[in-house]
Design a protein around this motif. Sequence first.
Motif, PDB file in Angstrom:
ATOM      1  N   PHE A 803      12.258  -6.056  -4.080  1.00 39.40           N
ATOM      2  CA  PHE A 803      13.159  -4.926  -4.294  1.00 39.40           C
ATOM      3  C   PHE A 803      13.717  -4.982  -5.701  1.00 39.40           C
ATOM      4  O   PHE A 803      14.419  -5.916  -6.078  1.00 39.40           O
ATOM      5  N   ASN A 804      13.410  -3.957  -6.464  1.00 44.75           N
ATOM      6  CA  ASN A 804      13.946  -3.786  -7.802  1.00 44.75           C
ATOM      7  C   ASN A 804      14.864  -2.576  -7.773  1.00 44.75           C
ATOM      8  O   ASN A 804      14.406  -1.429  -7.721  1.00 44.75           O
ATOM      9  N   PRO A 805      16.183  -2.768  -7.788  1.00 50.66           N
ATOM     10  CA  PRO A 805      17.101  -1.635  -7.603  1.00 50.66           C
ATOM     11  C   PRO A 805      16.925  -0.551  -8.643  1.00 50.66           C
ATOM     12  O   PRO A 805      16.923   0.643  -8.303  1.00 50.66           O
ATOM     13  N   VAL A 806      16.767  -0.935  -9.875  1.00 48.98           N
ATOM     14  CA  VAL A 806      16.669   0.075 -10.937  1.00 48.98           C
ATOM     15  C   VAL A 806      15.406   0.898 -10.765  1.00 48.98           C
ATOM     16  O   VAL A 806      15.420   2.152 -10.827  1.00 48.98           O
ATOM     17  N   HIS A 807      14.293   0.202 -10.537  1.00 49.98           N
ATOM     18  CA  HIS A 807      13.027   0.919 -10.363  1.00 49.98           C
ATOM     19  C   HIS A 807      13.066   1.801  -9.106  1.00 49.98           C
ATOM     20  O   HIS A 807      12.546   2.930  -9.109  1.00 49.98           O
ATOM     21  N   THR A 808      13.708   1.307  -8.064  1.00 51.42           N
ATOM     22  CA  THR A 808      13.784   2.081  -6.821  1.00 51.42           C
ATOM     23  C   THR A 808      14.622   3.339  -7.019  1.00 51.42           C
ATOM     24  O   THR A 808      14.263   4.420  -6.529  1.00 51.42           O
ATOM     25  N   LEU A 809      15.741   3.233  -7.723  1.00 51.47           N
ATOM     26  CA  LEU A 809      16.579   4.415  -7.956  1.00 51.47           C
ATOM     27  C   LEU A 809      15.836   5.454  -8.791  1.00 51.47           C
ATOM     28  O   LEU A 809      15.987   6.659  -8.579  1.00 51.47           O
ATOM     29  N   GLU A 810      15.051   4.988  -9.757  1.00 54.06           N
ATOM     30  CA  GLU A 810      14.255   5.939 -10.553  1.00 54.06           C
ATOM     31  C   GLU A 810      13.226   6.636  -9.666  1.00 54.06           C
ATOM     32  O   GLU A 810      12.982   7.850  -9.806  1.00 54.06           O
ATOM     33  N   GLU A 811      12.595   5.871  -8.781  1.00 58.10           N
ATOM     34  CA  GLU A 811      11.637   6.496  -7.859  1.00 58.10           C
ATOM     35  C   GLU A 811      12.319   7.534  -6.979  1.00 58.10           C
ATOM     36  O   GLU A 811      11.769   8.617  -6.723  1.00 58.10           O
ATOM     37  N   LEU A 812      13.507   7.209  -6.510  1.00 62.91           N
ATOM     38  CA  LEU A 812      14.214   8.140  -5.641  1.00 62.91           C
ATOM     39  C   LEU A 812      14.624   9.400  -6.383  1.00 62.91           C
ATOM     40  O   LEU A 812      14.645  10.494  -5.801  1.00 62.91           O
ATOM     41  N   GLU A 813      14.961   9.288  -7.645  1.00 57.79           N
ATOM     42  CA  GLU A 813      15.296  10.492  -8.405  1.00 57.79           C
ATOM     43  C   GLU A 813      14.083  11.392  -8.561  1.00 57.79           C
ATOM     44  O   GLU A 813      14.195  12.626  -8.484  1.00 57.79           O
ATOM     45  N   GLY A 814      12.906  10.768  -8.804  1.00 59.15           N
ATOM     46  CA  GLY A 814      11.690  11.586  -8.861  1.00 59.15           C
ATOM     47  C   GLY A 814      11.349  12.204  -7.516  1.00 59.15           C
ATOM     48  O   GLY A 814      10.899  13.354  -7.424  1.00 59.15           O
ATOM     49  N   LEU A 815      11.574  11.416  -6.446  1.00 60.58           N
ATOM     50  CA  LEU A 815      11.327  11.961  -5.106  1.00 60.58           C
ATOM     51  C   LEU A 815      12.307  13.080  -4.786  1.00 60.58           C
ATOM     52  O   LEU A 815      11.951  14.065  -4.112  1.00 60.58           O
ATOM     53  N   ALA A 816      13.541  12.972  -5.270  1.00 61.29           N
ATOM     54  CA  ALA A 816      14.547  13.995  -4.985  1.00 61.29           C
ATOM     55  C   ALA A 816      14.142  15.344  -5.564  1.00 61.29           C
ATOM     56  O   ALA A 816      14.354  16.391  -4.933  1.00 61.29           O
ATOM     57  N   SER A 817      13.554  15.339  -6.751  1.00 60.13           N
ATOM     58  CA  SER A 817      13.123  16.609  -7.338  1.00 60.13           C
ATOM     59  C   SER A 817      12.025  17.256  -6.493  1.00 60.13           C
ATOM     60  O   SER A 817      12.013  18.486  -6.305  1.00 60.13           O
ATOM     61  N   GLU A 818      11.109  16.430  -5.957  1.00 61.85           N
ATOM     62  CA  GLU A 818      10.071  16.980  -5.082  1.00 61.85           C
ATOM     63  C   GLU A 818      10.679  17.540  -3.793  1.00 61.85           C
ATOM     64  O   GLU A 818      10.266  18.590  -3.295  1.00 61.85           O
ATOM     65  N   LEU A 819      11.659  16.832  -3.253  1.00 61.42           N
ATOM     66  CA  LEU A 819      12.276  17.289  -2.013  1.00 61.42           C
ATOM     67  C   LEU A 819      13.087  18.559  -2.228  1.00 61.42           C
ATOM     68  O   LEU A 819      13.122  19.435  -1.349  1.00 61.42           O
ATOM     69  N   SER A 891      21.633   7.472   1.482  1.00 60.23           N
ATOM     70  CA  SER A 891      22.283   6.200   1.801  1.00 60.23           C
ATOM     71  C   SER A 891      21.994   5.132   0.752  1.00 60.23           C
ATOM     72  O   SER A 891      22.807   4.227   0.536  1.00 60.23           O
ATOM     73  N   ILE A 892      20.820   5.248   0.073  1.00 63.29           N
ATOM     74  CA  ILE A 892      20.489   4.280  -0.989  1.00 63.29           C
ATOM     75  C   ILE A 892      21.063   4.741  -2.325  1.00 63.29           C
ATOM     76  O   ILE A 892      21.683   3.963  -3.053  1.00 63.29           O
ATOM     77  N   HIS A 893      20.864   5.988  -2.675  1.00 63.80           N
ATOM     78  CA  HIS A 893      21.295   6.542  -3.951  1.00 63.80           C
ATOM     79  C   HIS A 893      22.331   7.630  -3.656  1.00 63.80           C
ATOM     80  O   HIS A 893      21.999   8.804  -3.464  1.00 63.80           O
ATOM     81  N   LYS A 894      23.591   7.260  -3.584  1.00 64.15           N
ATOM     82  CA  LYS A 894      24.647   8.203  -3.215  1.00 64.15           C
ATOM     83  C   LYS A 894      24.888   9.264  -4.276  1.00 64.15           C
ATOM     84  O   LYS A 894      25.489  10.298  -3.997  1.00 64.15           O
ATOM     85  N   GLY A 895      24.415   9.024  -5.483  1.00 66.41           N
ATOM     86  CA  GLY A 895      24.595  10.025  -6.526  1.00 66.41           C
ATOM     87  C   GLY A 895      23.725  11.246  -6.327  1.00 66.41           C
ATOM     88  O   GLY A 895      23.953  12.286  -6.969  1.00 66.41           O
ATOM     89  N   LEU A 896      22.714  11.146  -5.473  1.00 70.51           N
ATOM     90  CA  LEU A 896      21.839  12.290  -5.221  1.00 70.51           C
ATOM     91  C   LEU A 896      22.338  13.182  -4.088  1.00 70.51           C
ATOM     92  O   LEU A 896      21.694  14.187  -3.775  1.00 70.51           O
ATOM     93  N   THR A 897      23.443  12.816  -3.471  1.00 69.06           N
ATOM     94  CA  THR A 897      23.891  13.541  -2.282  1.00 69.06           C
ATOM     95  C   THR A 897      24.186  14.996  -2.575  1.00 69.06           C
ATOM     96  O   THR A 897      23.794  15.906  -1.817  1.00 69.06           O
ATOM     97  N   LEU A 898      24.881  15.263  -3.686  1.00 63.91           N
ATOM     98  CA  LEU A 898      25.302  16.619  -3.985  1.00 63.91           C
ATOM     99  C   LEU A 898      24.117  17.551  -4.219  1.00 63.91           C
ATOM    100  O   LEU A 898      24.232  18.766  -4.009  1.00 63.91           O
ATOM    101  N   LYS A 899      22.965  17.002  -4.628  1.00 64.81           N
ATOM    102  CA  LYS A 899      21.801  17.850  -4.919  1.00 64.81           C
ATOM    103  C   LYS A 899      21.216  18.474  -3.657  1.00 64.81           C
ATOM    104  O   LYS A 899      20.492  19.474  -3.746  1.00 64.81           O
ATOM    105  N   PHE A 900      21.514  17.879  -2.501  1.00 63.06           N
ATOM    106  CA  PHE A 900      20.888  18.364  -1.276  1.00 63.06           C
ATOM    107  C   PHE A 900      21.848  19.207  -0.429  1.00 63.06           C
ATOM    108  O   PHE A 900      21.635  19.382   0.772  1.00 63.06           O
ATOM    109  N   SER A 901      22.880  19.727  -1.040  1.00 62.48           N
ATOM    110  CA  SER A 901      23.811  20.570  -0.278  1.00 62.48           C
ATOM    111  C   SER A 901      23.174  21.885   0.138  1.00 62.48           C
ATOM    112  O   SER A 901      23.687  22.570   1.038  1.00 62.48           O
ATOM    113  N   GLY A 902      22.067  22.248  -0.492  1.00 64.80           N
ATOM    114  CA  GLY A 902      21.390  23.496  -0.130  1.00 64.80           C
ATOM    115  C   GLY A 902      20.795  23.487   1.260  1.00 64.80           C
ATOM    116  O   GLY A 902      20.383  24.543   1.761  1.00 64.80           O
ATOM    117  N   ILE A 903      20.737  22.314   1.889  1.00 65.34           N
ATOM    118  CA  ILE A 903      20.176  22.293   3.242  1.00 65.34           C
ATOM    119  C   ILE A 903      21.076  23.028   4.227  1.00 65.34           C
ATOM    120  O   ILE A 903      20.616  23.535   5.250  1.00 65.34           O
TER     121      ILE A 903
END
Length: 1382
Positions: A803-819, A891-903
């Motif tokens: 587990f690399n936290p920095v690399h994982t958070l970057e992956e999640l940010e890229g995944l967030a844009s796709e989602l 739950s992993i990257h709490k900074g991305l929470t606000l981006k998904f309010s459109g749900i």
Amino acid sequence: MLRRPQPTDSEADLLREQERFLSSGAQAAATVVRRPDKRRPQSGATEVPQETGDGQRDVVTIEDLPDEVPSLTPAPPKKSRFKSRRVTFEHVDAEEQLDTHDTHITAVLSRIIEKDTSSVPVSLPEFTGMAFPKVLHRSQYCEMPEASGPGCKKSIFARQITAQRLKEGKTQSLTSQAQTKKELMDCNIGTDQVGEAGPRLISGQGLGVHGGSEEIMRIHRESQEKLQSMSESEILDEQKRLLSQLDPRLVELVRSCKARNIPSSAPAPHLPKDQCAPPRDALGQSPCAHVDVEMEPEQEPVTEADLPVKPDKNWVHMDKLEPEKLEWMRDLPPPRKKETNKAMQARFDFAGTLIPPTDDLPTHLGLHHHGEEPERAGYSLQELFLLSRSQVIQQRTLALSTLANIISKARCGGYHSSLTGSVLSSLLDAGLLFLLRFSLDDSVEGVMCAAMHALHALLVCAEDEACMDSVFCWFSGMALFPLLPSADGVEDDEQLKETKEKQDEKSDYEVARHDVVKGLLKMKLLPRLRYILEVVRPSAHVIHYIMEIIIRLARHSTSSATQVLDCPRLIQVIVRDFLPATWMPPASAPPKSVYELPQITVLKLLRVLSTAGRHLCARIFNSHGVKERLSCLLSAEPSDLLLGEAEAIKLCTEAYRLWAVAARYGQACDLYLDLYPALLKSLQSPGPLALSEPLFPERLQRLLALICLLTQITHTAGCHQELQAVMLSSGGEECLPPPPICWEHVSGLQQTLMSHLKSFVKGLDSNNQREISLALIPAYLIYLQAYYHQLSLQSNTSSQKSFNPVHTLEELEGLASELISLLSHCVVQSLIKNLRSFSMVCNTVQCHAETTASLPGLSCPRWRDTPGLASPTSPFPLLTGLALLLDTVTSIHKGLTLKFSGIFSEPVLEYLCCTTRATPALSISKAWLLCHEHHLLYLLLRLAHRLIPVDPEVAKQAPLFHQMALVLLSWILPGSEFMAHDLLSNIIFSKSFIPEGHSGGPEAVDLGELRLQQECPSSNQALGSLLREACVQLPSIRACFLTHLAHLEPAVVVSRNSLLGRTPWMTSQFLPELSGPILPSDWPYLPLLSLYNRAEGGGLSVQELPLGALMAVTHCLQWLLVLEVWREEALKVILPVAKLSRLSCVFLCSSDLFLERPIQSLSWALFRLLTRASRLNSLDLSIPPPGLASFQDLYSALLAHYEAVSFGDPLFGCFMLLPLQRRYSVDLRLVVFGEHVGILRSLSVTVEQLSIPLECFTSPPEDCLTLLRLYFRCLLTGALKQCWCPVLYVVALSHLNTFIFSQHAAAQEVEAARISMLRKIFYLTDEVLKKHLLLFRLPQQQSDCGFDLYEQLPPIRAKRLEQVLQPQDPSNDKDHRDESEK
């Protein structure tokens, strides 16, 4: 040397030994001697003796000889012709009857009576030269007269004597008598003529020999006289009445007797029209046509001209025409064309189609071979049952096949609009299960195959199985409820042991009546299926039926699946013959035999058995060699499996699903290391799928099954590190071993699958790829959720850098844009708009598929074509997978929470609003799909929990989310206990979901309650301050409820392992038995009810109660107050009478708990809320509260408790007064004034303290005389005083005043009671009571005394009083005195 037969020898071995014996020519050890039957007459020829030497014998070999001798129907027993004519009576003594008919010589001699012959002339016989008897020639027979009348057969000699007497003129011709009788019976003639003819229906045989005919004629003459005295209309009315009362079959019998007595060929005599013609009505029809039962037109009797072969007089015993025996040769009558409301028997053709009664089908179809209703085509269920036990093989086979087709159509709801009642229930009640089980033992293979088809139609629903397979790859799609009958509830261990003992004692019928599957297992169905597979070796479709039947048996419960696995040699035979490791390609496209070829249904059977438990799965994979066979199937491409391409793809799909179930338990993961290249090749080789491909559905399901397998393997690999650490720290103690795969083995799959997901998201823009993308995207989302969830749990050790936290958070940010792009896509938004239309919670879908209580099903007919949660176009799988991944990412990257309010768009909020108002019905057919919708609602609430603190727009909907959480909590089913625990821990009692508590809510309540507080000064605390304090105590309230739900902890742990993917700890994919939601609808009262159940009759004081009981009750009442004020909609599922009965436990659980200050304040507030005008009308005390037989029982207990420990408490008193309102049952008021009069001494609630209007107690006026007398007695005796019981004093005054001065007419007893009461009131010595009773005007709640008085008696009442007091007749005074004494 020939060997002796052994017990283990088969039939083939015995036949082989017989051939060896016959070919050797050896002498038999025993000789069969056939003796002649003595009962048969000896023929003239002599019998040839049997040869017992060593001569050569002929041996006949018959192919396909059945193993068992067919059952022979015994010949019918012989019946005596004369036994039925004997008249016997039960009271006749047998000894007395023997004495009556005794023929002993003593009986004869004792009854000799000498005849007096003194006056009888003696004449000598005449001398003649003729021989006696005279010899007659055959030609003279025709000259003799024929015997007439029934039973008048005479011998030739008697006929000769009769002819001789006729010639001498001594007797009238019998022929002329018969002709005269026929003429008289042809029509209705006068009394004198009919009197000579006699009646037509009765003969008088039972009246004895002497006087029988005279009695019959006397009765007949009386009937004729009665008819002559009646008019024509009276005769018609009487005829209609008789026809309506008599059995139609009896009417037909009478008419047939008339038809036989009056041949149609005889010409009718010429009589006047008014005499011979039967009376008719105005329409020209016979009156019998107007009866309720529709009569069929009479058929003309069969005559000699209608016969296809003319009888010959020279034929022996064929000279007499018998029409009743020739009816079958006539043409069938036409079917009824006129529709009728009368219920008719259902008839079906061989395909199971219901035949309307008006259809006239040709006879060559073979649908008219039945006795009842011969004109109607088709066979009834009774006739099919009869044919199924026929000795003719074809009839048995045809009947069973027809029953199979009928059952199939009934399971699909084909007869819902045509038949009344359930076809399946009728068949099961008639013994269908035993019929099929007996037919499976038939030695004829055709009959056995037809019975297997019918049993498959009864147990298996193809639509249900297809629906369950379609949701297999969903989140928790493997989890299913066992298909147990609803009567089977969850039992304790001791009850379970007793149930098993009783189950063994029950008969097969009793077991099958409650549970069809248990009944079949008790009937030894599994050994019979094994025998059919191993010995009979049936055709391919029968093998398919057998596999699906065993699958249905395994879905019943874990115990049924265990019995399938424990059946001797059953699984061994199935795996050996239908899942071989190697096989030869079939010679023809549909192979003649499927033995030694892999079958799809076998893999599905193993998958369902593995779903029942991890130990069963381990036995299947380790003891039966399934792991090696899976390796053979999945290591090669489907095109290399020497099978048809479609069949090979389906086989690989089922192999992936079976492996995924094993991986769900953390088993068979070593195959992943061996088949890793093949898995990657299968994942990448197909390339983009296209709808135009001929095998698109099969390839799509194969890819989905592969993604599901990789998801479960990822979960298992994520648990390796935790299990490894536990094993190292166990110190040699027994613990779960870590799986053979670790995180490094699966971490490389994420990039490949992520690229696939991106390509499928882009495919949403293409019309050709849209359907494929919508089907595959949910599976990829679920995989990514599993990957990142397990990744977040990995820790970096010295040997592993996972587990690399920095690399994982970057992956999640890229995944967030796709989602985000996926969520905002127009296709996904259109799916979201369809949430309400596809929801099972918001829509009540009417399913017409037939199911029975003893054989539950999922009821999924036409699930592909109708909007529903499992429909191919349903938005639920995509939104569930998306919400699941968003929950993990936030739950992993709490900074991305606000981006998904459109749900939480407008359609989603509308869906949630609709859900909070819904009341879904719970059943086994809906529960497994409701769980998936509950998952989506739970995930949306978790996202809202993270968005409310950061998004003001979402925070505005916090009350809606809180309402949704409260509703969902009472819906959650067994198997989802972790969801309920999470809701209680994080959402239900969260301050962010109750914004009213910190945004001016209590203050607003105070403003609204100002007037109420002024009217109720007894309340110690304002409602707003109570709410404010309750909001402060929310964490303590949460702890209180979690403590009282601690008994669910084991179930919560099991549910957590399933929802979080902790595969090594999984024990079964079967959910617990469905007995209802895990929490009752009145769960907010749980601490109060728990204390009441533990209290010893309510006699304990606060100091004697369990530790923390006072705080628990306080927290419970605080939570109830919050819900009643701000979440009233969530408590609408609880009946008002249930609320009142639960709240009454405050008084019953202790002797002085209700006197504590916080309890008093909260209880007063809840009582005022419960008795508000808007809610008081909905309180119906006639409905029994849950858990009680009636409310009156609870009220009696409260009255006794009030008398003992109330100390005149106003709060307790208000609870006692509430059921005494006029609109409730009078029995409640009779209990108080009749059995608990002592309560009136301490029920000191004032009119000002009562929050219920007095009009509810006084209007309408009381009409129960018994209660009015009790009111009057209590007032006169001083048991009811204004200073002791102000409220009931006003109530009694009001009702008595209205009663005594009532001007309405009444019964004598009521009027006497009025006069008596009025006189007693006038002569009262208590002037105050007298004044109140006479001058009472109206109840007035604002008045000091509670009512208004007249200054003087109104004129009408004064006149009434004067009439009562004036002197009356002494007898009347005596009656009044008697009445007053009563």
